[in-house]
Design a protein around this motif. Sequence first.
Motif, PDB file in Angstrom:
ATOM      1  N   UNK A  10       0.406  -6.595 -12.661  1.00  0.00           N
ATOM      2  CA  UNK A  10       1.561  -7.438 -12.358  1.00  0.00           C
ATOM      3  C   UNK A  10       1.219  -8.912 -12.541  1.00  0.00           C
ATOM      4  N   UNK A  11       0.060  -9.331 -12.020  1.00  0.00           N
ATOM      5  CA  UNK A  11      -0.339 -10.735 -12.153  1.00  0.00           C
ATOM      6  C   UNK A  11      -0.592 -11.113 -13.608  1.00  0.00           C
ATOM      7  N   UNK A  12      -1.165 -10.204 -14.389  1.00  0.00           N
ATOM      8  CA  UNK A  12      -1.377 -10.470 -15.813  1.00  0.00           C
ATOM      9  C   UNK A  12      -0.053 -10.623 -16.560  1.00  0.00           C
ATOM     10  N   UNK A  51       0.848  -1.188   0.000  1.00  0.00           N
ATOM     11  CA  UNK A  51       0.000   0.000   0.000  1.00  0.00           C
ATOM     12  C   UNK A  51       0.886   1.241   0.000  1.00  0.00           C
ATOM     13  N   UNK A  52       0.462   2.297  -0.668  1.00  0.00           N
ATOM     14  CA  UNK A  52       1.245   3.524  -0.754  1.00  0.00           C
ATOM     15  C   UNK A  52       1.449   4.210   0.587  1.00  0.00           C
ATOM     16  N   UNK A  69      -0.998  -2.134   4.706  1.00  0.00           N
ATOM     17  CA  UNK A  69      -1.253  -3.469   4.180  1.00  0.00           C
ATOM     18  C   UNK A  69      -0.319  -3.788   3.014  1.00  0.00           C
ATOM     19  N   UNK A  70      -0.034  -5.061   2.864  1.00  0.00           N
ATOM     20  CA  UNK A  70       0.763  -5.555   1.746  1.00  0.00           C
ATOM     21  C   UNK A  70       0.205  -6.913   1.340  1.00  0.00           C
ATOM     22  N   UNK A  71       0.364  -7.238   0.072  1.00  0.00           N
ATOM     23  CA  UNK A  71      -0.003  -8.556  -0.424  1.00  0.00           C
ATOM     24  C   UNK A  71       1.282  -9.299  -0.752  1.00  0.00           C
ATOM     25  N   UNK A  72       1.407 -10.504  -0.219  1.00  0.00           N
ATOM     26  CA  UNK A  72       2.533 -11.363  -0.537  1.00  0.00           C
ATOM     27  C   UNK A  72       1.976 -12.497  -1.391  1.00  0.00           C
ATOM     28  N   UNK A  73       2.478 -12.587  -2.620  1.00  0.00           N
ATOM     29  CA  UNK A  73       1.976 -13.542  -3.601  1.00  0.00           C
ATOM     30  C   UNK A  73       3.090 -14.520  -3.945  1.00  0.00           C
ATOM     31  N   UNK A  74       2.754 -15.796  -3.930  1.00  0.00           N
ATOM     32  CA  UNK A  74       3.681 -16.835  -4.373  1.00  0.00           C
ATOM     33  C   UNK A  74       3.207 -17.352  -5.711  1.00  0.00           C
ATOM     34  N   UNK A  75       4.095 -17.316  -6.693  1.00  0.00           N
ATOM     35  CA  UNK A  75       3.808 -17.812  -8.034  1.00  0.00           C
ATOM     36  C   UNK A  75       4.671 -19.032  -8.305  1.00  0.00           C
ATOM     37  N   UNK A  81      -5.367   1.913   0.941  1.00  0.00           N
ATOM     38  CA  UNK A  81      -5.796   0.693   0.274  1.00  0.00           C
ATOM     39  C   UNK A  81      -4.704   0.115  -0.602  1.00  0.00           C
ATOM     40  N   UNK A  82      -4.868  -1.139  -0.914  1.00  0.00           N
ATOM     41  CA  UNK A  82      -3.896  -1.813  -1.765  1.00  0.00           C
ATOM     42  C   UNK A  82      -4.019  -1.325  -3.193  1.00  0.00           C
ATOM     43  N   UNK A  83      -2.922  -1.248  -3.923  1.00  0.00           N
ATOM     44  CA  UNK A  83      -2.957  -0.803  -5.324  1.00  0.00           C
ATOM     45  C   UNK A  83      -3.460  -1.931  -6.228  1.00  0.00           C
ATOM     46  N   UNK A  84      -4.780  -2.073  -6.315  1.00  0.00           N
ATOM     47  CA  UNK A  84      -5.374  -3.192  -7.035  1.00  0.00           C
ATOM     48  C   UNK A  84      -5.054  -3.191  -8.524  1.00  0.00           C
TER      49      UNK A  84
END
Length: 73
Positions: free
Chosen positions: A35-37, A14-15, A63-69, A26-29
């Motif tokens: 990024x996911x695309x 989040x910024x 808030x932060x999102x941690x994503x595992x790909x 809020x999270x930068x949706x």
Amino acid sequence: MTAFKEYKILHIVEGGCGTLLLGSSGLPLKKLEATLNEEAADGWQLVFQVIERKRFWLFWNREAVIVTLGRNG
């Protein structure tokens, strides 16, 4: 469960300015979606995602999102 040959971790936060000025921005949706695309176009698949909330400076939370790909090639 599918085992992947490669894994990649993304950390999207989040910024900070919005957190300071508004208390929460809020999270930068749109950034997360873009990024996911991009990663999906390179063959990466979402394996796991968690939203992390931690203290930012003294009074705010961020808030932060941690994503595992993962991918096989």
